[in-house]
Write an enzyme that holds these catalytic residues in place. Structure first.
Site, short mmCIF file in Angstrom:
data_model
loop_
_atom_site.label_atom_id
_atom_site.label_comp_id
_atom_site.label_asym_id
_atom_site.label_seq_id
_atom_site.Cartn_x
_atom_site.Cartn_y
_atom_site.Cartn_z
N ASN A 45 10.94 -19.76 19.57
CA ASN A 45 9.67 -20.34 19.08
C ASN A 45 8.66 -20.58 20.19
O ASN A 45 7.47 -20.42 19.98
CB ASN A 45 9.90 -21.58 18.23
CG ASN A 45 10.64 -22.68 18.94
OD1 ASN A 45 11.46 -22.42 19.80
ND2 ASN A 45 10.35 -23.92 18.59
N GLU B 130 17.89 -29.91 23.05
CA GLU B 130 16.62 -30.12 22.35
C GLU B 130 16.76 -29.42 21.01
O GLU B 130 16.78 -28.19 20.96
CB GLU B 130 15.44 -29.51 23.13
CG GLU B 130 15.16 -30.14 24.48
CD GLU B 130 14.62 -31.55 24.41
OE1 GLU B 130 14.38 -32.07 23.29
OE2 GLU B 130 14.46 -32.16 25.47
N CYS C 38 9.33 -27.53 16.92
CA CYS C 38 10.25 -28.64 16.62
C CYS C 38 9.50 -29.96 16.47
O CYS C 38 10.02 -30.90 15.89
CB CYS C 38 11.35 -28.74 17.67
SG CYS C 38 10.73 -28.60 19.34
N GLU D 242 13.67 -33.86 28.85
CA GLU D 242 13.13 -32.85 29.74
C GLU D 242 11.72 -33.30 30.15
O GLU D 242 11.18 -34.26 29.61
CB GLU D 242 13.08 -31.49 29.03
CG GLU D 242 14.45 -31.00 28.64
CD GLU D 242 14.45 -29.57 28.15
OE1 GLU D 242 14.11 -29.35 26.98
OE2 GLU D 242 14.76 -28.67 28.96
P1 NAD Z 1 19.69 -20.74 17.13
O1 NAD Z 1 20.04 -22.13 17.41
O2 NAD Z 1 20.71 -19.85 16.50
O3 NAD Z 1 19.23 -19.98 18.47
C1 NAD Z 1 18.70 -20.61 19.63
C2 NAD Z 1 19.29 -19.96 20.88
O4 NAD Z 1 20.71 -20.17 20.91
C3 NAD Z 1 19.12 -18.43 20.95
O5 NAD Z 1 18.93 -18.04 22.31
C4 NAD Z 1 20.45 -17.91 20.46
O6 NAD Z 1 20.76 -16.62 20.92
C5 NAD Z 1 21.40 -18.93 21.04
N1 NAD Z 1 22.68 -19.05 20.34
C6 NAD Z 1 22.94 -18.84 19.03
N2 NAD Z 1 24.27 -19.01 18.77
C7 NAD Z 1 24.85 -19.35 19.95
C8 NAD Z 1 26.17 -19.66 20.33
N3 NAD Z 1 27.17 -19.67 19.45
N4 NAD Z 1 26.43 -19.96 21.62
C9 NAD Z 1 25.43 -19.97 22.53
N5 NAD Z 1 24.15 -19.68 22.23
C10 NAD Z 1 23.85 -19.38 20.95
O7 NAD Z 1 18.38 -20.74 16.27
P2 NAD Z 1 17.87 -19.59 15.25
O8 NAD Z 1 18.95 -19.04 14.37
O9 NAD Z 1 17.18 -18.59 16.07
O10 NAD Z 1 16.90 -20.44 14.35
C11 NAD Z 1 17.43 -21.12 13.21
C12 NAD Z 1 16.79 -22.45 13.00
O11 NAD Z 1 16.94 -23.26 14.19
C13 NAD Z 1 15.29 -22.43 12.79
O12 NAD Z 1 14.96 -22.14 11.51
C14 NAD Z 1 14.93 -23.83 13.21
O13 NAD Z 1 15.14 -24.74 12.16
C15 NAD Z 1 15.87 -24.13 14.33
N6 NAD Z 1 15.25 -23.92 15.67
C16 NAD Z 1 14.79 -24.98 16.33
C17 NAD Z 1 14.20 -24.82 17.55
C18 NAD Z 1 13.67 -25.98 18.32
O14 NAD Z 1 12.81 -25.81 19.18
N7 NAD Z 1 14.17 -27.16 18.09
C19 NAD Z 1 14.07 -23.55 18.11
C20 NAD Z 1 14.58 -22.46 17.41
C21 NAD Z 1 15.17 -22.67 16.20
#
Ligand code: NAD
Length: 459
Positions: free
Chosen positions: A137, A235, A269, A438
């Site tokens: 994001n 976060e 977020c 952070e």
């Molecule tokens: P996610 O949590 O799956 O991904 C975030 C990061 O974590 C990515 O780099 C991903 O490759 C990595 N990741 C995923 N699974 C992992 C694992 N098992 N071990 C280590 N790293 C891993 O998020 P998403 O599927 O891309 O988005 C889904 C939802 O998450 C969104 O709809 C939103 O609600 C939320 N989100 C929140 C933020 C935030 O800034 N708080 C950011 C992105 C997504």
């Protein structure tokens, strides 16, 4: 989960057109192993360097980012669909963070505490190799929030960007080398979360994980880190309230409300997606809000006039759609037809406070408006969520602004404003929005271990 050692590639799509703009190799568990070994060697030399030398190199890195601001911004528009104005701010944020952290390297001084019988010093030592797992994001700023203070405090960093947005991170790694940062000190490994991300989290050579993303994955990472008491900063999500009291400047509150949840297409977020309005002005607020939502300019993110671009991916579009079926009555803005992951600005009214759309993080351009009766009711509703990241309070009553700020359980609040992110003030969540902070003046200490040494003067 695919096999952690199988080669694979990531296709990077332009979310506004669905065209493939790049294909990059994805990191395997073996790539993570190699990167950690190289980073550990680089870190030892870096930690031994004088703080002023580390600061000088980080300032050069900041200058290199500044020299390539336009290029980085355009890359962010292509891979993430961010509006060009936002993307420029994001690249500038990386530059500012590096500059600010560079000064921190020179000021990380520990302390001396008077004790009987000797001299007692408290040292702040780097942790080692840090794994930064970034989301899609805000690919550039969030990567830098972890990376800049970690490097400044004498650590090495391995950054794993999100699957959909690796390009700006890869470019930043090149700029770091061009600026003179030692080889291996800051490495970028694009890859799948369940392959490269998981390998980083489990790796014994990684001292700390900084994760930004979903609460679901954050919880998994925290429990894996617990096995080795690995340090972790999280976060996570948010469902932030925007509390509008009847005594507020209603025109100002209405004017600010749309972009408080539509910025970055709601994929933020801190998005103020629960608009809580005092009952006596609720109907008037909606009357004023409708034209403000309709007039938001949604379209080509590369156009300077655009206020809102597409969502990041088909998956995200389907997720948002699942919360708002097409026939749901709502205030709606416009969105382009045709290719691209478009969803119009949407405000839902008349929902129960516990409806999924009112409590889940939708991560799209969707907000709900809920009425409240009085200050106590506003606080109760504001806190009626598992999250606690941000929030806004609109009122002309200073006492009320302070009372409500104290009562809302969230890490970042704004009064008569929606601003919640500055690189020089702390940022992070209460409750399930995260762990640790952070940014701000203490950012570097999150990447240090505290060691106390007593030297006897009696011997
Ligand atoms: P996610 O949590 O799956 O991904 C975030 C990061 O974590 C990515 O780099 C991903 O490759 C990595 N990741 C995923 N699974 C992992 C694992 N098992 N071990 C280590 N790293 C891993 O998020 P998403 O599927 O891309 O988005 C889904 C939802 O998450 C969104 O709809 C939103 O609600 C939320 N989100 C929140 C933020 C935030 O800034 N708080 C950011 C992105 C997504």
């Amino acid at each position: 989960m695919s096999h952690p050692h199988e080669p694979y590639a990531l296709d990077v799509l332009n979310p506004a057109t669905e065209e493939v703009v790049a294909t990059v190799p994805g990191a395997t568990a073996a790539d993570v192993d190699r990167a950690v070994a190289v980073a550990a060697r680089a870190q030892r030399t870096w930690a031994a360097a004088a703080p002023a030398d580390r600061a000088r190199l980080l300032r050069r890195f900041a200058a290199a980012v500044d020299d390539h601001l336009g290029e980085l911004a355009r890359l962010e528009v292509r891979e993430a669909g961010h509006t060009i104005g936002n993307a420029r701010w994001e690249a500038g944020n990386v530059r500012d963070l590096l500059d600010y952290a560079a000064g921190g390297a020179e000021r990380l001084s520990g302390r001396q505490i008077p004790v009987p019988g000797g001299l007692d010093v408290t040292l702040l030592e780097p942790l080692g190799v840090i794994g930064v797992i970034a989301p899609w994001n805000f690919p550039m700023p969030i990567a830098a929030w972890g990376t800049a203070p970690a490097l400044a405090a004498g650590n090495a960093v391995i950054l794993k960007p999100a699957e959909t947005t690796p390009l700006t991170a890869l470019r930043l790694a090149e700029l770091a080398l061009e600026a003179g940062l030692p080889e291996g000190l800051f490495q970028v490994l694009p890859g799948r979360g369940d392959v490269a991300g998981d390998a980083l989290v489990r790796h014994h050579g990684i001292a700390k994980i900084v994760f930004t993303g979903s609460t679901r994955v954050g919880k998994q990472i925290m429990s894996l880190c617990a096995e080795r008491v690995k340090r972790v900063t999280l976060e996570l999500g948010g469902k932030s309230p925007n509390v509008v009291f009847a005594d507020a400047d209603l025109d100002a509150a209405v004017a600010a409300a749309p972009m408080s949840f539509l910025d970055n297409s709601g994929q933020d977020c801190c998005a103020r997606t629960r608009i809580l309005v005092e009952r006596s002005v609720h109907d008037r607020f909606l009357e004023l809000l409708a034209p403000a939502i309709e007039s938001v300019v949604v379209g080509d993110p590369a156009d300077e006039k655009t206020q809102m671009g597409p969502l990041i991916s088909k998956t995200q579009l389907e997720r948002v759609r699942s919360y708002v079926p097409e026939d749901t009555p709502a205030l709606r803005g416009s969105a382009p037809e045709g290719p691209g992951f478009w969803f119009p600005p949407t405000v839902l009214t008349g929902l129960a406070p516990d409806a999924p759309c009112a409590v889940d993080e939708v991560f799209g351009p969707v907000a709900v408006v809920l009425p409240f009766d009085d200050e106590e009711d506003a606080i109760r509703l504001a806190n009626a969520t598992e999250y606690g990241l941000s929030g806004s309070i609109w009122t002309r009553d200073v006492g009320r602004a302070i009372r409500v700020s104290r009562a809302v359980a969230a890490g970042n609040l704004s009064v008569n404003s929606h601003a919640s992110v500055r690189y020089w003030t702390p940022f992070g969540g209460y409750k399930q929005s995260g762990l640790g902070r952070e940014l701000g003046p203490d950012a570097l200490t999150a990447f240090t271990e505290t060691k106390n040494v007593f030297i006897s003067t009696e011997a």
